[in-house]
Motif scaffolding. Structure first.
Motif, short mmCIF file in Angstrom:
data_model
loop_
_atom_site.label_atom_id
_atom_site.label_comp_id
_atom_site.label_asym_id
_atom_site.label_seq_id
_atom_site.Cartn_x
_atom_site.Cartn_y
_atom_site.Cartn_z
N GLY A 197 0.34 4.63 -15.64
CA GLY A 197 -0.46 5.21 -16.72
C GLY A 197 -1.70 4.39 -16.96
N ASP A 198 -2.09 4.28 -18.22
CA ASP A 198 -3.31 3.56 -18.55
C ASP A 198 -3.19 2.09 -18.19
OD1 ASP A 198 -4.32 5.90 -19.51
OD2 ASP A 198 -3.76 5.50 -21.60
N GLU A 199 -1.98 1.51 -18.37
CA GLU A 199 -1.82 0.09 -18.06
C GLU A 199 -2.01 -0.16 -16.58
OE1 GLU A 199 1.91 -1.21 -19.49
OE2 GLU A 199 1.41 -0.92 -21.61
N ASP A 200 -1.44 0.74 -15.73
CA ASP A 200 -1.60 0.58 -14.28
C ASP A 200 -3.05 0.75 -13.86
OD1 ASP A 200 1.03 0.06 -13.66
OD2 ASP A 200 1.56 2.19 -13.62
N ASP A 201 -3.77 1.69 -14.54
CA ASP A 201 -5.18 1.89 -14.21
C ASP A 201 -5.98 0.63 -14.53
OD1 ASP A 201 -4.64 4.42 -13.39
OD2 ASP A 201 -5.16 5.37 -15.32
N LEU A 217 2.19 6.98 -6.68
CA LEU A 217 1.28 8.09 -6.92
C LEU A 217 2.00 9.43 -6.75
CD1 LEU A 217 -1.61 9.15 -7.40
CD2 LEU A 217 -1.97 9.02 -4.94
N GLY A 218 2.82 9.53 -5.70
CA GLY A 218 3.55 10.77 -5.45
C GLY A 218 4.58 11.07 -6.52
N LEU A 219 5.14 10.01 -7.12
CA LEU A 219 6.15 10.18 -8.16
C LEU A 219 5.54 10.20 -9.56
CD1 LEU A 219 8.94 7.80 -6.79
CD2 LEU A 219 8.89 10.29 -6.70
N SER A 220 4.20 10.15 -9.61
CA SER A 220 3.48 10.14 -10.89
C SER A 220 3.93 9.00 -11.78
CB SER A 220 3.68 11.48 -11.62
OG SER A 220 3.19 12.55 -10.83
N ILE A 221 4.13 7.83 -11.17
CA ILE A 221 4.50 6.64 -11.93
C ILE A 221 3.25 5.86 -12.27
CG2 ILE A 221 5.76 4.46 -11.86
CD1 ILE A 221 7.66 5.73 -9.87
N ARG A 255 0.84 -1.20 0.00
CA ARG A 255 0.00 0.00 0.00
C ARG A 255 0.87 1.25 0.00
NH1 ARG A 255 -3.47 -2.70 4.76
NH2 ARG A 255 -4.78 -4.04 3.48
N ILE A 256 1.95 1.23 0.77
CA ILE A 256 2.86 2.37 0.81
C ILE A 256 3.53 2.55 -0.56
CG2 ILE A 256 4.96 3.31 1.84
CD1 ILE A 256 2.49 3.39 3.63
N HIS A 257 3.89 1.44 -1.20
CA HIS A 257 4.50 1.52 -2.52
C HIS A 257 3.55 2.17 -3.52
CE1 HIS A 257 7.24 -2.11 -1.37
NE2 HIS A 257 7.65 -0.96 -0.86
#
Length: 201
Positions: A167-171, A161-165, A154-156
């Motif tokens: 995209g669409d694949e992660d969504d 999210l904080g590093l804006s890592i 969860r922390i990862h």
């Protein structure tokens, strides 16, 4: 127990009463009435991990904490009993389950989470954050995490999210994970690949 005519109580147990002025009591009751809906949702999400979720007047800087019942084990006693080789597992399960989550109704995190929950009770991000608050409360209240790996995942997701890592694949992968309780049963690989939905700014 008493000392010098004063009753001693454990601050880590439920039922701690603080002296308040009439204005403070009125302000607390107003905040409490606004937060009761969130408490219901938090209990629904956390399930049997907590006995109940209530609004607390004891907290000043923390968004929430975990306390035990008047006759339940403290965090330190729970650690001691878990370390016993010949412990009664049935008694351990009963005593360690009596935890109450207390939330601070005036904390900015709780206020923002309350607004998000009121907008959509099924919001996955709100449920995700409830689990994170619970895990943090376990640590700060002196208890031991049942699943450090799940907490780390969860922390990862927050770090990504904080590093804006992502995209669409992660969504798309995140949509397949469903609500967070299912994440606890996922493998480490799935937990690492998951992406937390973007929090409204």
């Amino acid at each position: 127990k008493e000392y010098d005519g004063k009753k001693l109580i454990c601050a880590s147990k439920e039922g701690l009463a603080m002296e308040e002025t009439e204005d403070e009591k009125k302000a607390f009751e107003e905040a409490k009435s606004k937060t009761e809906g969130l408490c219901t949702l938090m209990k629904e999400v956390l399930g049997d991990n907590v006995e109940k979720v209530v609004v607390s007047a004891r907290l000043a800087e923390s968004p929430c904490c975990l306390v035990t019942g008047e006759y339940g084990w403290s965090a330190n006693m729970e650690r001691i009993m878990r370390a016993q080789a010949l412990r009664d597992s049935s008694m351990s399960s009963y005593m360690s389950s009596k935890k109450t989550m207390e939330v601070n109704p005036t904390h900015p995190i709780i206020e923002a989470l309350r607004a998000k929950a009121e907008a959509d009770r099924s919001d996955k991000t709100a449920r995700d954050l409830i689990w994170l608050l619970y895990d943090c409360a376990i640590i700060t209240s002196g208890f031991s995490l049942d699943s450090p790996t799940t907490f780390a995942s969860r922390i990862h997701r927050l770090i990504k999210l904080g590093l804006s890592i992502g995209g669409d694949e992660d969504d798309a992968e995140d949509a397949d994970l469903g609500d967070l309780p299912e994440l606890e049963a996922d493998s480490d690989e799935e937990a690492d690949d998951g992406g937390m939905e973007e929090v409204d700014k």
